[in-house]
Design a protein around this motif. Structure first.
Motif, short mmCIF file in Angstrom:
data_model
loop_
_atom_site.label_atom_id
_atom_site.label_comp_id
_atom_site.label_asym_id
_atom_site.label_seq_id
_atom_site.Cartn_x
_atom_site.Cartn_y
_atom_site.Cartn_z
N LEU A 221 0.82 -1.22 0.00
CA LEU A 221 0.00 0.00 0.00
C LEU A 221 0.85 1.26 0.00
O LEU A 221 0.41 2.32 0.47
N GLY A 222 2.06 1.19 -0.51
CA GLY A 222 2.92 2.37 -0.57
C GLY A 222 3.21 2.92 0.81
O GLY A 222 3.59 2.19 1.73
N GLY A 223 3.00 4.21 0.98
CA GLY A 223 3.26 4.86 2.26
C GLY A 223 2.34 4.41 3.37
O GLY A 223 2.60 4.70 4.55
N ASP A 224 1.28 3.69 3.03
CA ASP A 224 0.33 3.19 4.04
C ASP A 224 0.70 1.80 4.53
O ASP A 224 -0.07 1.18 5.28
N GLY A 225 1.87 1.30 4.14
CA GLY A 225 2.35 0.04 4.67
C GLY A 225 1.92 -1.16 3.85
O GLY A 225 1.69 -1.08 2.65
N GLN A 226 1.79 -2.28 4.52
CA GLN A 226 1.41 -3.53 3.89
C GLN A 226 0.38 -4.25 4.75
O GLN A 226 0.43 -4.17 5.98
N LEU A 227 -0.53 -4.93 4.08
CA LEU A 227 -1.59 -5.66 4.78
C LEU A 227 -1.49 -7.13 4.41
O LEU A 227 -1.46 -7.49 3.23
N LEU A 228 -1.41 -8.00 5.42
CA LEU A 228 -1.38 -9.43 5.22
C LEU A 228 -2.71 -10.03 5.69
O LEU A 228 -3.09 -9.85 6.85
N VAL A 229 -3.39 -10.70 4.79
CA VAL A 229 -4.66 -11.36 5.11
C VAL A 229 -4.47 -12.84 4.82
O VAL A 229 -4.23 -13.23 3.67
N SER A 230 -4.56 -13.67 5.86
CA SER A 230 -4.29 -15.08 5.71
C SER A 230 -5.11 -15.88 6.70
O SER A 230 -5.87 -15.32 7.51
N ALA A 231 -4.95 -17.21 6.66
CA ALA A 231 -5.67 -18.06 7.60
C ALA A 231 -5.23 -17.81 9.04
O ALA A 231 -5.98 -18.08 9.98
N GLU A 232 -4.01 -17.30 9.21
CA GLU A 232 -3.51 -17.01 10.55
C GLU A 232 -4.09 -15.72 11.13
O GLU A 232 -3.96 -15.47 12.32
N GLY A 233 -4.70 -14.92 10.29
CA GLY A 233 -5.26 -13.66 10.74
C GLY A 233 -4.91 -12.53 9.80
O GLY A 233 -4.33 -12.74 8.72
N THR A 234 -5.25 -11.32 10.22
CA THR A 234 -4.99 -10.12 9.43
C THR A 234 -4.03 -9.22 10.20
O THR A 234 -4.25 -8.94 11.38
N PHE A 235 -2.97 -8.77 9.52
CA PHE A 235 -1.95 -7.96 10.16
C PHE A 235 -1.60 -6.77 9.27
O PHE A 235 -1.53 -6.90 8.04
N HIS A 236 -1.35 -5.64 9.91
CA HIS A 236 -0.97 -4.43 9.21
C HIS A 236 0.45 -4.04 9.63
O HIS A 236 0.75 -4.00 10.82
N GLY A 237 1.30 -3.80 8.65
CA GLY A 237 2.68 -3.45 8.94
C GLY A 237 3.04 -2.09 8.37
O GLY A 237 2.69 -1.78 7.22
N THR A 238 3.76 -1.28 9.15
CA THR A 238 4.21 0.03 8.69
C THR A 238 5.64 0.27 9.15
O THR A 238 6.13 -0.35 10.09
N ALA A 239 6.29 1.19 8.46
CA ALA A 239 7.63 1.64 8.84
C ALA A 239 7.85 3.00 8.22
O ALA A 239 7.40 3.26 7.10
N PRO A 240 8.54 3.91 8.92
CA PRO A 240 8.80 5.23 8.33
C PRO A 240 9.81 5.12 7.20
O PRO A 240 10.75 4.32 7.25
N ALA A 241 9.61 5.92 6.18
CA ALA A 241 10.57 6.01 5.06
C ALA A 241 10.77 7.49 4.76
O ALA A 241 10.20 8.03 3.81
N PRO A 242 11.56 8.18 5.59
CA PRO A 242 11.65 9.64 5.49
C PRO A 242 12.25 10.14 4.18
O PRO A 242 11.92 11.22 3.72
N VAL A 243 13.14 9.38 3.56
CA VAL A 243 13.77 9.82 2.32
C VAL A 243 13.45 8.79 1.24
O VAL A 243 13.90 7.65 1.30
N VAL A 244 12.62 9.19 0.27
CA VAL A 244 12.25 8.29 -0.82
C VAL A 244 13.06 8.67 -2.05
O VAL A 244 12.84 9.72 -2.66
N ARG A 245 14.00 7.81 -2.43
CA ARG A 245 14.81 8.06 -3.63
C ARG A 245 14.22 7.41 -4.86
O ARG A 245 14.26 7.97 -5.95
N SER A 246 13.68 6.22 -4.71
CA SER A 246 13.10 5.51 -5.84
C SER A 246 12.20 4.41 -5.32
O SER A 246 12.56 3.70 -4.37
N THR A 247 11.03 4.28 -5.93
CA THR A 247 10.12 3.21 -5.53
C THR A 247 10.23 1.99 -6.45
O THR A 247 9.53 1.00 -6.24
N VAL A 248 11.11 2.05 -7.45
CA VAL A 248 11.27 0.93 -8.38
C VAL A 248 11.75 -0.31 -7.62
O VAL A 248 12.77 -0.27 -6.94
N GLY A 249 11.02 -1.39 -7.71
CA GLY A 249 11.43 -2.63 -7.09
C GLY A 249 11.14 -2.75 -5.61
O GLY A 249 11.46 -3.79 -5.01
#
Length: 316
Positions: A221-249
């Protein structure tokens, strides 16, 4: 060993410019050439982490030779399927604020014989792989069901399969029941045919994808982190990325981090978030090494802010 399959790889040249002036003369402040394609990037990130990986690729012409050489320099084993066409080259223009303008070429058209050989070659490696990552767009000559055929054969050989693709290939693959699919918000919106504006929308879309056959959905989800939806449950992960040089890859680095850490559960999600956040701080499509990771900054929660509006709402 993580085996990656990239049916439409590329050479990626990235130019860093002060600003993008349409019609003007741009003077790059930096440039670099990297082996490209989603699965290629996953292999590069896996190798950067010190793990074993093999990239299965259709390669042709001088660009294909250079791509294989660059991957070898990154510590990636290459299993090449020779094709008559020329491996494609893509261009990205990166601005200081992280804005990225990309020019992607369609790539060569594979003959029926080349398509069949690529499938056979990829399936033959399934017995030695703990995970197979099927990544990227399908080139001309491969039908939407090509990934589904590979998933079916790989799972029969005992490998777990992660799929990161878009368009008609994504829904066509779900019936083969891959263990993981990794769409971004836009790809997820297209797959379910409706806009996604909040984290709740993403959750419901991911649940719909799971109901169609995916074991788990790892949504970037870009700057909104990542969402994992699985049989084990649903989890939301985030981390700060203060300097964005390139989003490729960055999404590819995230998938590599997820698979390296086992491909399931909150610990794998934390690894995915750390790898994705590290990737955006690097130039071009450079993949992070362990020294680039900041796992202490990653936050994983089950208490989802479901009313969170996405920074960039996704439309089909």
């Amino acid at each position: 060993m993580i085996l990656t399959v990239t049916p439409n790889p590329s050479l990626d040249r990235t130019y860093e410019v002060p600003s993008l002036d349409r019609g003007g003369v741009l003077r790059a402040t930096g440039d670099q050439v990297d082996p490209g394609g989603k699965g290629v990037n996953v292999s590069r990130a896996v190798a950067a982490a010190g793990a074993r990986t093999t990239a299965v690729l259709p390669l042709g012409g001088g660009a294909g030779i250079l791509l294989a050489e660059l991957l070898g320099a990154h510590g990636v084993d290459v299993t090449a399927v020779s094709i008559a066409g020329q491996t494609r080259s893509n261009i990205a223009v990166a601005e200081p604020d992280g804005t990225l303008t990309k020019i992607n070429t369609p790539g060569p058209e594979l003959s029926p014989e080349e398509a069949a050989l690529l499938l056979e070659t990829a399936a033959a490696g399934a017995g030695e792989a703990s995970w197979i990552a099927c990544c990227g767009s399908l080139p001309r000559g491969l039908g939407p069901g090509w990934y589904a055929d590979l998933v079916t054969r790989a799972r029969a050989a005992g490998a777990r399969v992660a799929v990161d693709t878009s368009g008609p290939a994504l829904p066509a693959t779900l019936a083969a029941r891959p263990e993981v699919v990794k769409p971004n918000a836009s790809e997820l919106a297209t797959a379910v045919g409706r806009p996604l504006s909040t984290l709740w929308d993403v959750l419901k879309a991911a649940e719909e994808i799971r109901s169609l056959g995916a074991g788990a959905v790892l949504a970037s989800l870009g700057g909104d982190g990542q969402l994992l939806v699985s049989a084990e449950g649903t989890f939301h992960g985030t981390a700060p990325a203060p300097v964005v040089r390139s989003t490729v890859g960055a999404g590819d680095a995230a998938l590599a981090g997820f698979l390296i850490a086992g491909g399931a559960g909150p610990d794998a999600l934390a690894s995915a978030v750390a790898h994705g956040a590290a990737a955006v701080r690097l130039p071009g499509s450079a993949m992070p090494t362990p020294a680039d990771l900041r796992p202490e900054q990653v936050r994983i929660t089950r208490d989802l802010p479901l009313d969170l509006a996405l920074s960039e709402p996704a439309t089909p």
